[in-house]
Scaffold this motif. Sequence first.
Motif, short mmCIF file in Angstrom:
data_model
loop_
_atom_site.label_atom_id
_atom_site.label_comp_id
_atom_site.label_asym_id
_atom_site.label_seq_id
_atom_site.Cartn_x
_atom_site.Cartn_y
_atom_site.Cartn_z
N UNK A 195 71.22 36.04 10.74
CA UNK A 195 71.59 35.83 12.13
C UNK A 195 70.69 34.76 12.71
N UNK A 196 71.26 33.85 13.45
CA UNK A 196 70.43 32.82 14.06
C UNK A 196 71.21 31.62 14.50
N UNK A 197 70.49 30.53 14.69
CA UNK A 197 71.09 29.30 15.19
C UNK A 197 71.55 28.43 14.02
N UNK A 198 72.81 28.11 14.03
CA UNK A 198 73.37 27.21 13.03
C UNK A 198 73.01 25.79 13.44
N UNK A 199 72.13 25.15 12.68
CA UNK A 199 71.70 23.79 13.00
C UNK A 199 72.80 22.82 12.60
N UNK A 200 73.39 22.17 13.56
CA UNK A 200 74.57 21.36 13.29
C UNK A 200 74.31 19.87 13.34
N UNK A 316 77.51 35.41 19.81
CA UNK A 316 78.07 34.55 18.76
C UNK A 316 78.81 33.37 19.37
N UNK A 317 78.52 32.19 18.86
CA UNK A 317 79.14 30.98 19.37
C UNK A 317 78.36 30.31 20.49
N UNK A 334 67.38 19.02 17.87
CA UNK A 334 68.48 19.59 17.08
C UNK A 334 69.39 20.37 18.01
N UNK A 335 70.68 20.35 17.72
CA UNK A 335 71.63 21.18 18.45
C UNK A 335 72.35 22.08 17.45
N UNK A 336 72.80 23.22 17.96
CA UNK A 336 73.51 24.16 17.09
C UNK A 336 74.00 25.35 17.86
N UNK A 337 74.69 26.23 17.17
CA UNK A 337 75.29 27.40 17.81
C UNK A 337 74.79 28.68 17.14
N UNK A 338 74.99 29.79 17.85
CA UNK A 338 74.46 31.08 17.41
C UNK A 338 75.46 31.82 16.55
N UNK A 339 74.95 32.43 15.50
CA UNK A 339 75.81 33.21 14.60
C UNK A 339 75.13 34.54 14.33
N UNK A 340 75.91 35.58 14.15
CA UNK A 340 75.35 36.91 13.93
C UNK A 340 75.85 37.47 12.60
N UNK A 341 74.92 37.69 11.67
CA UNK A 341 75.20 38.41 10.42
C UNK A 341 76.46 37.98 9.72
N UNK A 342 76.62 36.68 9.53
CA UNK A 342 77.78 36.20 8.79
C UNK A 342 77.64 36.55 7.33
N UNK A 343 78.68 37.06 6.68
CA UNK A 343 78.60 37.35 5.24
C UNK A 343 78.31 36.09 4.45
N UNK A 344 77.62 36.27 3.33
CA UNK A 344 77.25 35.11 2.52
C UNK A 344 78.49 34.37 2.00
N UNK A 352 81.61 23.24 4.00
CA UNK A 352 82.18 21.92 4.21
C UNK A 352 82.01 21.44 5.64
N UNK A 353 81.71 22.36 6.58
CA UNK A 353 81.44 21.95 7.95
C UNK A 353 79.94 21.83 8.08
N UNK A 354 79.41 20.80 8.68
CA UNK A 354 77.96 20.69 8.67
C UNK A 354 77.37 21.50 9.80
N UNK A 355 76.86 22.69 9.47
CA UNK A 355 76.30 23.56 10.51
C UNK A 355 75.18 24.42 9.97
N UNK A 356 73.91 24.11 10.31
CA UNK A 356 72.75 24.90 9.92
C UNK A 356 72.45 25.99 10.93
N UNK A 357 71.60 26.98 10.57
CA UNK A 357 71.26 28.03 11.52
C UNK A 357 69.77 28.18 11.76
N UNK A 358 69.43 28.53 12.96
CA UNK A 358 68.04 28.70 13.35
C UNK A 358 67.92 29.93 14.22
N UNK A 359 67.02 30.85 13.88
CA UNK A 359 66.87 32.04 14.68
C UNK A 359 66.02 33.06 13.97
N UNK A 360 66.23 34.39 14.22
CA UNK A 360 65.46 35.38 13.49
C UNK A 360 65.75 35.13 12.03
N UNK A 361 66.93 34.72 11.76
CA UNK A 361 67.18 33.97 10.55
C UNK A 361 67.59 32.61 11.05
N UNK A 362 66.73 31.62 11.01
CA UNK A 362 67.07 30.30 11.46
C UNK A 362 67.66 29.62 10.23
#
Length: 374
Positions: A195-200, A316-317, A334-344, A352-362
């Motif tokens: 869970x965290x910020x998807x670094x986009x 989320x989002x 950096x900019x990005x959006x929040x995601x919660x517990x996405x399955x692997x 294929x979409x460029x989106x990293x995450x940053x947060x408790x799981x960044x």
Amino acid sequence: MSVPEYVITMEETLDFAGQAYAGKPQLPLALRLIQNTGVRKRHIVQPIEQTLHHPGFEERNRIYEFESKKRCPEVIERALANADVPAHDIGVIIYVSCTGFMMPSLTAWLINNMGFRSNTRQIPIAQLGCAAGGAAINRAHDFCTAYPESNALIVSCELCSLCYQPDDDGVGSLLSDGLFGDAVAAAVVRGSGGTGMVLERNASHLIPNTEDWISYAVRATGFHFQLDRRVPGTMEPLAPVLRQLAADHGWDIGNLDFYIIHAGGPRILDDLSKFLHVDCDVFRHSWATLTEYGNIASAVVLDALRRLFEEDTAMPGATGVIAGFGPGITAEMAVGSWIVDAPRNMDRMQRGTSAPRLGRDLTQSTRRRVAWTA
């Protein structure tokens, strides 16, 4: 995040400054500036009596090495546990610090003593100052984009009190003596899961011809911090850069859901609020770090992000920005959006979409996350 056990309050800072620099013509102005920082307390790595005594550069640096090896492992272990990533699954360690010097970097000691693989990449960043927290996040993003199955560990160790110079009595030096604090922080940037910020998207920007506005003079007594009076005005040229970064991503910088901003001082946050046309409350996490710990250099953005996690209001989002500012004058964003517990498996499908995450799981990658530690 972890702060040392020794505490100095605003009142104690003003008292010590008044005693040490009594009769100096610049003292009244410096005291007013320190009062206006809003820093209620700071944590330092030694008792104040030892901090105010300069034992020489060699001894200062020995203390830096001893304290960094003492304090970093526990913070790193918590970060790895929060991210659910074992040490042997880390592909790169990015170590940021501008308050002491080691060669080899602490990264080598961590690899040898904490169970990291011997082929773990090492990226020590020593000269970006307060901007290094944002730079570390961006370099982790870049690494995980290049190596999508990898994870990155960020470690920030800033022992600013070890840079105190009793003979420096300029207004900038006196202000920094009342502003900077000590802290250690760590975060894991995961290749997938969490869970965290998807670094986009990330970016860097240097304001031309400002390299002497924030600097160190390296002398026999160590690092002498130099701060130009024009630094607080740098948010006016940097605000359009942040605005353009968001616009390039199709977003309006004034209409995001969260803002993780380096708290260099109150003027920085006030001006950025004005030039981005946002309410000052959107920087509440940065304000809280500044008030409780002072300016903890590269660790500020990691602590502000920790506070966002603990607030637990990001949906989320939700969209957000991270920005660190430091010598150069340099901005790392950096900019990005929040995601919660996405399955692997969902992460892998979306790479294929460029989106990293940053947060408790960044995280980051083409979907990547960063995990923070408290």
